[in-house]
Scaffold this motif. Structure first.
Motif, PDB file in Angstrom:
ATOM      1  N   MET A 133      42.080  31.201  31.221  1.00  0.00           N
ATOM      2  CA  MET A 133      42.892  31.321  32.423  1.00  0.00           C
ATOM      3  C   MET A 133      43.759  30.075  32.552  1.00  0.00           C
ATOM      4  N   TRP A 134      45.063  30.296  32.606  1.00  0.00           N
ATOM      5  CA  TRP A 134      46.022  29.210  32.758  1.00  0.00           C
ATOM      6  C   TRP A 134      46.550  29.244  34.192  1.00  0.00           C
ATOM      7  N   PRO A 135      46.183  28.308  35.056  1.00  0.00           N
ATOM      8  CA  PRO A 135      46.726  28.293  36.412  1.00  0.00           C
ATOM      9  C   PRO A 135      48.235  28.056  36.403  1.00  0.00           C
ATOM     10  N   LEU A 136      48.952  28.874  37.165  1.00  0.00           N
ATOM     11  CA  LEU A 136      50.379  28.657  37.386  1.00  0.00           C
ATOM     12  C   LEU A 136      50.615  27.889  38.679  1.00  0.00           C
ATOM     13  N   THR A 137      49.655  28.015  39.589  1.00  0.00           N
ATOM     14  CA  THR A 137      49.649  27.237  40.828  1.00  0.00           C
ATOM     15  C   THR A 137      48.312  26.509  40.895  1.00  0.00           C
ATOM     16  N   ALA A 187      43.401  24.446  31.186  1.00  0.00           N
ATOM     17  CA  ALA A 187      43.019  25.733  30.598  1.00  0.00           C
ATOM     18  C   ALA A 187      41.546  25.985  30.915  1.00  0.00           C
ATOM     19  N   ILE A 188      41.282  27.056  31.641  1.00  0.00           N
ATOM     20  CA  ILE A 188      39.911  27.426  32.009  1.00  0.00           C
ATOM     21  C   ILE A 188      39.414  28.413  30.958  1.00  0.00           C
ATOM     22  N   CYS A 189      38.539  27.965  30.085  1.00  0.00           N
ATOM     23  CA  CYS A 189      38.056  28.779  28.976  1.00  0.00           C
ATOM     24  C   CYS A 189      36.646  29.277  29.286  1.00  0.00           C
ATOM     25  N   PHE A 190      36.415  30.562  29.114  1.00  0.00           N
ATOM     26  CA  PHE A 190      35.072  31.088  29.334  1.00  0.00           C
ATOM     27  C   PHE A 190      34.787  32.249  28.380  1.00  0.00           C
ATOM     28  N   LEU A 191      33.526  32.368  28.021  1.00  0.00           N
ATOM     29  CA  LEU A 191      33.094  33.384  27.071  1.00  0.00           C
ATOM     30  C   LEU A 191      33.100  34.764  27.708  1.00  0.00           C
ATOM     31  N   GLY A 192      33.225  35.783  26.862  1.00  0.00           N
ATOM     32  CA  GLY A 192      33.155  37.142  27.357  1.00  0.00           C
ATOM     33  C   GLY A 192      31.805  37.497  27.929  1.00  0.00           C
ATOM     34  N   SER A 193      30.787  36.723  27.601  1.00  0.00           N
ATOM     35  CA  SER A 193      29.436  36.962  28.111  1.00  0.00           C
ATOM     36  C   SER A 193      29.160  36.209  29.409  1.00  0.00           C
ATOM     37  N   GLY A 236      34.331  35.655  38.334  1.00  0.00           N
ATOM     38  CA  GLY A 236      35.122  36.509  39.213  1.00  0.00           C
ATOM     39  C   GLY A 236      36.121  35.680  39.993  1.00  0.00           C
ATOM     40  N   GLY A 237      37.215  36.292  40.373  1.00  0.00           N
ATOM     41  CA  GLY A 237      38.177  35.607  41.217  1.00  0.00           C
ATOM     42  C   GLY A 237      37.596  35.379  42.602  1.00  0.00           C
ATOM     43  N   GLY A 238      37.979  34.289  43.220  1.00  0.00           N
ATOM     44  CA  GLY A 238      37.490  33.989  44.560  1.00  0.00           C
ATOM     45  C   GLY A 238      38.348  34.643  45.638  1.00  0.00           C
ATOM     46  N   ALA A 239      37.888  34.561  46.871  1.00  0.00           N
ATOM     47  CA  ALA A 239      38.669  35.051  48.002  1.00  0.00           C
ATOM     48  C   ALA A 239      39.805  34.071  48.296  1.00  0.00           C
ATOM     49  N   ASN A 240      40.927  34.611  48.744  1.00  0.00           N
ATOM     50  CA  ASN A 240      42.052  33.761  49.136  1.00  0.00           C
ATOM     51  C   ASN A 240      42.144  33.756  50.657  1.00  0.00           C
ATOM     52  N   ILE A 241      41.736  32.639  51.253  1.00  0.00           N
ATOM     53  CA  ILE A 241      41.776  32.520  52.712  1.00  0.00           C
ATOM     54  C   ILE A 241      42.903  31.581  53.154  1.00  0.00           C
ATOM     55  N   THR A 242      43.849  31.335  52.241  1.00  0.00           N
ATOM     56  CA  THR A 242      45.011  30.503  52.571  1.00  0.00           C
ATOM     57  C   THR A 242      46.198  31.404  52.926  1.00  0.00           C
ATOM     58  N   THR A 243      47.358  30.826  53.018  1.00  0.00           N
ATOM     59  CA  THR A 243      48.566  31.580  53.368  1.00  0.00           C
ATOM     60  C   THR A 243      49.502  31.771  52.183  1.00  0.00           C
ATOM     61  N   ARG A 244      49.074  31.354  50.969  1.00  0.00           N
ATOM     62  CA  ARG A 244      49.938  31.450  49.799  1.00  0.00           C
ATOM     63  C   ARG A 244      49.184  32.088  48.637  1.00  0.00           C
ATOM     64  N   PRO A 245      49.899  32.790  47.729  1.00  0.00           N
ATOM     65  CA  PRO A 245      49.232  33.403  46.576  1.00  0.00           C
ATOM     66  C   PRO A 245      48.726  32.361  45.583  1.00  0.00           C
ATOM     67  N   ARG A 246      47.674  32.706  44.879  1.00  0.00           N
ATOM     68  CA  ARG A 246      47.177  31.922  43.750  1.00  0.00           C
ATOM     69  C   ARG A 246      47.569  32.670  42.490  1.00  0.00           C
ATOM     70  N   ARG A 247      48.388  32.058  41.641  1.00  0.00           N
ATOM     71  CA  ARG A 247      48.897  32.732  40.451  1.00  0.00           C
ATOM     72  C   ARG A 247      48.347  32.091  39.175  1.00  0.00           C
TER      73      ARG A 247
END
Length: 285
Positions: free
Chosen positions: A133-137, A176-182, A186-197
């Motif tokens: 996972m590559w954070p854009l924000t 770079a957030i690297c994690f195994l397929g095993s 999960g994505g977290g909840a977004n309780i802010t006012t802006r998207p997480r991309r």
């Protein structure tokens, strides 16, 4: 990245099931990629479903949307990690997914899951997948940063109550957030006012059916514009023995300017198989 860094990241993957690589690419470069994908994010409707989310946007075919995505897919350090994790169980790895994800305000936390569960079969003898996972924000605990559950790649779970406390992958663009397929995540909840991309680039065993159909996402007319290492990751090459062929030949011939109307099937065997076949031929002569 150095060999010492590679060894340390592999050790973390083996121990925890994930590793966050800081400054894998320049932050300004990632910000520019985010700008290039802005129109696609704006045009994409929200997903539908309790797994994909109701306030989340997802779109693929990223290699056709921004040239910079090639550098994500071909990042040398990440490819070295993928080869080390997956290479003992296949002859060559492949691109499993290249997808952009935006978690918008009001989205709930995603169901904790392991991505390898998209495939059937017995698990535990080798890894099927490495996701990045590559954070854009900026990823934070409040805007939907990926949650990773350490040790779940080694411990079968019977119920959600068995999950350990998650690690929130809070980090800046360029990491770079690297994690195994095993690994359960999960994505977290977004309780802010802006998207997480973010952008997820996944690599899987070359003999698996990939998440994103590469030949529909990148047909020959598109793929022939890409460099060879990328087309091979997309499946325009055989996985020996003979897997993924076109009329008995390497599908890379579809990237040529002209393709013969009739083709002869040609062996594409591993060296050990070719050796056994040669021995059989000598014995049978």
């Amino acid at each position: 990245m150095t060999g010492t860094r590679l060894a340390a990241d592999l050790a973390a993957l083996d121990r925890d099931g994930f590793v966050i690589v800081p400054d894998a690419l320049p932050r300004a470069w990632i910000r520019a990629l985010d700008r290039e994908l802005a129109d696609a994010f704006a045009a994409t409707p929200y997903a539908r479903g309790d797994f994909y989310g109701h306030r989340t946007k997802r779109f693929g075919r990223l290699l056709t949307r921004a040239d910079r995505v090639q550098d994500l897919v071909l990042c040398p350090h990440i490819l070295a990690l993928a080869e080390a994790v997956l290479g003992t169980a296949c002859e060559r790895i492949q691109l499993n997914v290249a997808q952009a994800i935006a978690i918008h305000p009001g989205e709930r936390a995603q169901f904790p899951h392991a991505d390898q569960d998209m495939w059937g079969g017995v698990k535990g003898t080798h890894e099927f997948l490495l996701n990045v996972m590559w954070p854009l924000t900026t990823f934070t605990a409040n805007n939907g940063a990926t949650r990773l559950y350490p040790g779940t790649h080694r411990r079968p779970l019977q119920a959600l109550d068995d999950l350990p406390a998650p690690v929130v992958a809070a980090c800046q663009p360029g990491a770079a957030i690297c994690f195994l397929g095993s690994t359960v995540h999960g994505g977290g909840a977004n309780i802010t006012t802006r998207p997480r991309r973010g952008v997820v680039i996944g690599y899987s065993l070359g003999w698996l059916k990939p998440y994103e159909n590469p030949f529909l996402a990148y047909p020959p007319a598109v793929a022939r514009q890409f460099p060879r290492p990328l087309t091979e990751l997309l499946g325009y090459v055989q996985h020996r023995p003979n897997l993924g062929n076109f009329e008995g030949q390497c599908p890379s011939l579809l990237l040529e300017d002209t393709v013969p109307a009739a083709l002869s099937a040609v062996d594409a065997l591993r060296p050990d198989q070719a050796s056994m076949l040669a021995a059989f031929a000598r014995h049978d002569a």
